[in-house]
Design a protein around this motif. Structure first.
Motif, PDB file in Angstrom:
ATOM      1  N   LYS A 214      79.488 -85.681 120.478  1.00  0.00           N
ATOM      2  CA  LYS A 214      80.084 -84.453 120.061  1.00  0.00           C
ATOM      3  C   LYS A 214      80.064 -83.518 121.063  1.00  0.00           C
ATOM      4  O   LYS A 214      80.702 -82.351 121.311  1.00  0.00           O
ATOM      5  CB  LYS A 214      79.384 -83.955 118.815  1.00  0.00           C
ATOM      6  CG  LYS A 214      77.965 -83.475 119.242  1.00  0.00           C
ATOM      7  CD  LYS A 214      77.195 -83.098 117.872  1.00  0.00           C
ATOM      8  CE  LYS A 214      75.659 -83.096 118.127  1.00  0.00           C
ATOM      9  NZ  LYS A 214      74.960 -82.573 116.909  1.00  0.00           N
ATOM     10  N   TYR A 215      79.060 -83.667 122.248  1.00  0.00           N
ATOM     11  CA  TYR A 215      79.139 -82.922 123.407  1.00  0.00           C
ATOM     12  C   TYR A 215      79.867 -83.232 124.519  1.00  0.00           C
ATOM     13  O   TYR A 215      80.167 -82.409 125.529  1.00  0.00           O
ATOM     14  CB  TYR A 215      77.482 -82.878 123.832  1.00  0.00           C
ATOM     15  CG  TYR A 215      76.363 -82.498 123.028  1.00  0.00           C
ATOM     16  CD1 TYR A 215      76.494 -81.312 122.379  1.00  0.00           C
ATOM     17  CD2 TYR A 215      75.517 -83.428 122.611  1.00  0.00           C
ATOM     18  CE1 TYR A 215      75.563 -81.046 121.377  1.00  0.00           C
ATOM     19  CE2 TYR A 215      74.433 -83.144 121.726  1.00  0.00           C
ATOM     20  CZ  TYR A 215      74.660 -81.662 121.079  1.00  0.00           C
ATOM     21  OH  TYR A 215      73.496 -81.572 120.061  1.00  0.00           O
ATOM     22  N   LEU A 216      80.467 -84.624 124.198  1.00  0.00           N
ATOM     23  CA  LEU A 216      81.657 -84.958 125.415  1.00  0.00           C
ATOM     24  C   LEU A 216      82.948 -84.926 125.252  1.00  0.00           C
ATOM     25  O   LEU A 216      83.762 -84.841 125.937  1.00  0.00           O
ATOM     26  CB  LEU A 216      80.918 -86.190 125.987  1.00  0.00           C
ATOM     27  CG  LEU A 216      79.579 -86.571 126.431  1.00  0.00           C
ATOM     28  CD1 LEU A 216      79.206 -87.865 126.525  1.00  0.00           C
ATOM     29  CD2 LEU A 216      79.278 -85.720 127.822  1.00  0.00           C
ATOM     30  N   ALA A 217      83.093 -85.211 123.924  1.00  0.00           N
ATOM     31  CA  ALA A 217      84.509 -85.585 123.561  1.00  0.00           C
ATOM     32  C   ALA A 217      85.415 -84.540 123.718  1.00  0.00           C
ATOM     33  O   ALA A 217      86.689 -84.470 124.039  1.00  0.00           O
ATOM     34  CB  ALA A 217      84.706 -85.747 121.824  1.00  0.00           C
ATOM     35  N   PRO A 218      85.237 -83.278 123.623  1.00  0.00           N
ATOM     36  CA  PRO A 218      85.960 -82.073 124.079  1.00  0.00           C
ATOM     37  C   PRO A 218      86.575 -82.115 125.589  1.00  0.00           C
ATOM     38  O   PRO A 218      87.790 -81.334 125.538  1.00  0.00           O
ATOM     39  CB  PRO A 218      85.343 -80.660 123.713  1.00  0.00           C
ATOM     40  CG  PRO A 218      84.193 -80.998 122.708  1.00  0.00           C
ATOM     41  CD  PRO A 218      83.901 -82.512 123.293  1.00  0.00           C
ATOM     42  N   PHE A 219      86.004 -82.690 126.389  1.00  0.00           N
ATOM     43  CA  PHE A 219      86.342 -82.912 127.685  1.00  0.00           C
ATOM     44  C   PHE A 219      87.672 -83.769 127.892  1.00  0.00           C
ATOM     45  O   PHE A 219      88.374 -83.696 129.006  1.00  0.00           O
ATOM     46  CB  PHE A 219      85.049 -83.219 128.567  1.00  0.00           C
ATOM     47  CG  PHE A 219      84.208 -82.300 128.913  1.00  0.00           C
ATOM     48  CD1 PHE A 219      84.300 -81.158 129.641  1.00  0.00           C
ATOM     49  CD2 PHE A 219      82.872 -82.394 128.025  1.00  0.00           C
ATOM     50  CE1 PHE A 219      83.204 -80.368 129.875  1.00  0.00           C
ATOM     51  CE2 PHE A 219      82.100 -81.417 128.034  1.00  0.00           C
ATOM     52  CZ  PHE A 219      82.078 -80.186 128.985  1.00  0.00           C
ATOM     53  N   THR A 220      87.764 -84.593 126.825  1.00  0.00           N
ATOM     54  CA  THR A 220      89.004 -85.298 127.183  1.00  0.00           C
ATOM     55  C   THR A 220      90.311 -84.873 127.181  1.00  0.00           C
ATOM     56  O   THR A 220      91.270 -85.180 127.771  1.00  0.00           O
ATOM     57  CB  THR A 220      89.175 -86.508 125.782  1.00  0.00           C
ATOM     58  OG1 THR A 220      88.982 -85.866 124.697  1.00  0.00           O
ATOM     59  CG2 THR A 220      87.616 -87.385 125.934  1.00  0.00           C
ATOM     60  N   LEU A 221      90.297 -83.804 126.490  1.00  0.00           N
ATOM     61  CA  LEU A 221      91.553 -82.817 126.348  1.00  0.00           C
ATOM     62  C   LEU A 221      91.913 -82.242 127.851  1.00  0.00           C
ATOM     63  O   LEU A 221      93.120 -82.321 128.270  1.00  0.00           O
ATOM     64  CB  LEU A 221      91.598 -81.930 125.129  1.00  0.00           C
ATOM     65  CG  LEU A 221      91.436 -82.022 124.088  1.00  0.00           C
ATOM     66  CD1 LEU A 221      91.556 -80.867 122.919  1.00  0.00           C
ATOM     67  CD2 LEU A 221      92.808 -83.043 123.526  1.00  0.00           C
ATOM     68  N   ILE A 222      90.722 -81.739 128.279  1.00  0.00           N
ATOM     69  CA  ILE A 222      90.942 -81.118 129.668  1.00  0.00           C
ATOM     70  C   ILE A 222      91.092 -82.215 130.661  1.00  0.00           C
ATOM     71  O   ILE A 222      91.946 -81.955 131.522  1.00  0.00           O
ATOM     72  CB  ILE A 222      89.483 -80.486 130.093  1.00  0.00           C
ATOM     73  CG1 ILE A 222      88.860 -79.448 129.140  1.00  0.00           C
ATOM     74  CG2 ILE A 222      89.675 -79.812 131.571  1.00  0.00           C
ATOM     75  CD1 ILE A 222      87.699 -78.856 129.295  1.00  0.00           C
ATOM     76  N   ALA A 223      90.661 -83.466 130.423  1.00  0.00           N
ATOM     77  CA  ALA A 223      91.237 -84.673 131.232  1.00  0.00           C
ATOM     78  C   ALA A 223      92.352 -85.032 131.491  1.00  0.00           C
ATOM     79  O   ALA A 223      92.993 -85.455 132.356  1.00  0.00           O
ATOM     80  CB  ALA A 223      90.230 -85.978 131.109  1.00  0.00           C
ATOM     81  N   ASP A 224      92.901 -84.876 130.198  1.00  0.00           N
ATOM     82  CA  ASP A 224      94.475 -85.159 130.083  1.00  0.00           C
ATOM     83  C   ASP A 224      95.118 -84.201 130.800  1.00  0.00           C
ATOM     84  O   ASP A 224      96.323 -84.429 131.532  1.00  0.00           O
ATOM     85  CB  ASP A 224      94.932 -85.095 128.588  1.00  0.00           C
ATOM     86  CG  ASP A 224      94.198 -86.240 127.767  1.00  0.00           C
ATOM     87  OD1 ASP A 224      93.999 -87.261 128.347  1.00  0.00           O
ATOM     88  OD2 ASP A 224      93.998 -86.128 126.560  1.00  0.00           O
ATOM     89  N   VAL A 225      94.973 -82.982 130.838  1.00  0.00           N
ATOM     90  CA  VAL A 225      95.690 -81.857 131.414  1.00  0.00           C
ATOM     91  C   VAL A 225      95.484 -82.394 133.033  1.00  0.00           C
ATOM     92  O   VAL A 225      96.547 -82.064 133.942  1.00  0.00           O
ATOM     93  CB  VAL A 225      95.094 -80.431 131.144  1.00  0.00           C
ATOM     94  CG1 VAL A 225      95.466 -79.455 132.170  1.00  0.00           C
ATOM     95  CG2 VAL A 225      95.171 -80.153 129.850  1.00  0.00           C
TER      96      VAL A 225
END
Length: 465
Positions: A214-225
């Protein structure tokens, strides 16, 4: 297998859509048959029977597929083009796009057929492998259903842990280039690179002690960018420094070709996300459409980075592609941000295979000591990943080996074998046994890639020692 969290559900092979939930675990071993065939007259609508808390629509499913297929491999695809030749690589990328998409399609189609026969609403890849043999048309093979399941589990773990090795090398190379402002000669100093990989051991070890997503998953959207930004930057800087197109080799040699095949398969293979995405779709019958749309985007991105990366940066290009950008403000910032994002997604990529391994090894320990033993095993695996990255700091051949050794089996051979088991009796092998020969052809291509790709990439890794 790649720079993303592969947001998927109901499989122990990849990450879950809901990062706050623990991963589904393999079912306990029981002597009784787990899968039971029902009469054909006893119809079962698996779509209506599914209970999905947050079903995904067509657009969301397409996005998940693109994220699941595109990953860290795209940062090294230009090196694959360099090994094989520009126009040959461009053409074969399209061919592999169709080939991979077709294998994903037959895997999902086989699963949907078994849902109706077994009255199930969803299955993971290992579930499907086990069920296809357990209820298959060959009684003598049914006793090997568990072994087939474990084979799928093993290949998945090797592939994902191997991808962690690739990520660690990418992070180390990025730090080395930014810190040292490396010259071309320094870039190929493997011993210095090994020191940077070793220096990452403690930070990566601490990162992988995080047991929830839950602390790491939000970073995946930024990684896609950032991946999209890398594609655009590669086109811009590659075209800016590109020589005359006629001077770029169209074909090189057979060894380079099979090394390329392994890397391109590693860079676009999404077999691990296909079933979980279908399991979460609001309209699973539309999976072929989202597969076609998603793979078109994946193939296009790979072609752009591969073509402009090799054309623009030439025979001296290195992986990741960001290290070929000029030492200006924007490229340097992009390199740093990509390094940070890859560092974070290392933990995301580590999470899925470790939870599968932990399910099996935890049985050997008292539940009262799970907290301690889980962290001991996490440390052991991170140390092993670091050791492999130090021994073989060659991104291209490492990606090629993973693609040839793991994904030729998981992406091509296993799906074709599963479909043969599912369609053998109904609807049958078809006129002139065309379904049989079609799947044999798919299996043979997978075997060829497995043998030739593994050999050529292992040879490349040994030469880099």
């Amino acid at each position: 297998m790649e720079l993303n969290s592969n947001n998927i559900n109901h499989t122990q092979t990849e990450l879950d859509f809901d990062p706050s939930k623990p991963p589904p675990q393999p079912p306990p071993y029981v002597k009784a048959k787990r899968f039971v065939l029902h009469p054909e007259k006893d119809t079962f609508d698996f779509v209506k029977e599914r209970q999905i808390r947050r079903p995904t629509n067509t657009i969301e499913s397409t996005g998940h597929l693109i994220k699941g297929c595109l990953g860290g491999g795209i940062l090294g695809i230009h090196e694959a083009y360099m090994k094989s030749g520009l126009w040959t690589s461009l053409f074969i990328t399209v061919i592999f796009g169709f080939y991979i998409a077709y294998c994903m399609h037959i895997l999902v189609k086989s699963a949907q057929t078994l849902y109706k026969r077994l009255h199930l609403t969803e299955m993971s890849y290992p579930d499907l492998a086990e069920a296809s043999l357990e209820v298959g048309p060959f009684p003598k093979l049914r006793k090997y259903s568990k072994i087939f399941r474990y084979a799928v589990d093993t290949v998945i773990c090797i592939d994902l842990f191997g991808a962690c090795c690739v990520y660690q090398i990418i992070i180390a190379k990025t730090i080395k280039e930014v810190v040292e402002a490396s010259t071309e000669e320094q870039q190929y100093d493997l011993n210095r690179l090994r020191l940077y990989i070793f220096a990452l051991l403690i930070p990566v070890l601490l990162l992988c002690m995080i047991t929830t997503l839950k602390y790491l998953a939000p970073f995946t959207l930024i990684a896609d960018v950032f991946i999209v930004a890398c594609v655009v930057a590669t086109i811009y800087y590659g075209y800016k420094s590109a020589p005359p197109l006629a001077s770029v080799p169209a074909w090189k040699d057979g060894i380079g070709f099979f090394e390329f095949c392994g890397i391109v398969v590693f860079s676009m293979e999404g077999i691990g996300v296909s079933l979980p995405i279908e399991n979460n779709m609001k309209e699973p019958e539309k999976f072929p459409k989202i597969l076609a749309a998603g793979m078109c985007v994946v193939v296009l991105f790979l072609m752009l980075v591969g073509f402009f990366g090799y054309w623009g940066f030439g025979e001296n290009s290195i992986s990741p592609v960001t290290l070929n950008f000029p030492t200006e403000i924007f490229p340097t910032v992009l390199k740093c941000l990509m390094g940070v994002m890859i560092f974070i997604t290392f933990a995301l990529n580590f999470w899925a295979p470790f939870n599968l391994v932990w399910y099996y090894v935890s049985k050997k320990h008292s539940p009262k000591k799970y907290w301690l033993w889980e962290r001991i095993y996490r440390s052991i695996f991170v140390i092993a990943i670091t050791a492999i990255a130090i021994a073989f700091p060659n991104i291209g051949n490492l990606m090629g080996l993973l693609g040839a050794f793991c994904l030729s089996n998981m992406g091509f051979i296993f799906p074709a074998f599963i479909e043969l088991l599912v369609i053998w009796e109904s609807p049958g092998l078809g006129r002139l046994y065309w379904r049989f020969w079609k799947n044999i052809f798919v299996i043979l291509i997978g075997v060829l890639l497995f043998v030739a790709g593994t050999y050529s990439n292992v040879k490349g890794l040994i030469n880099s020692l």
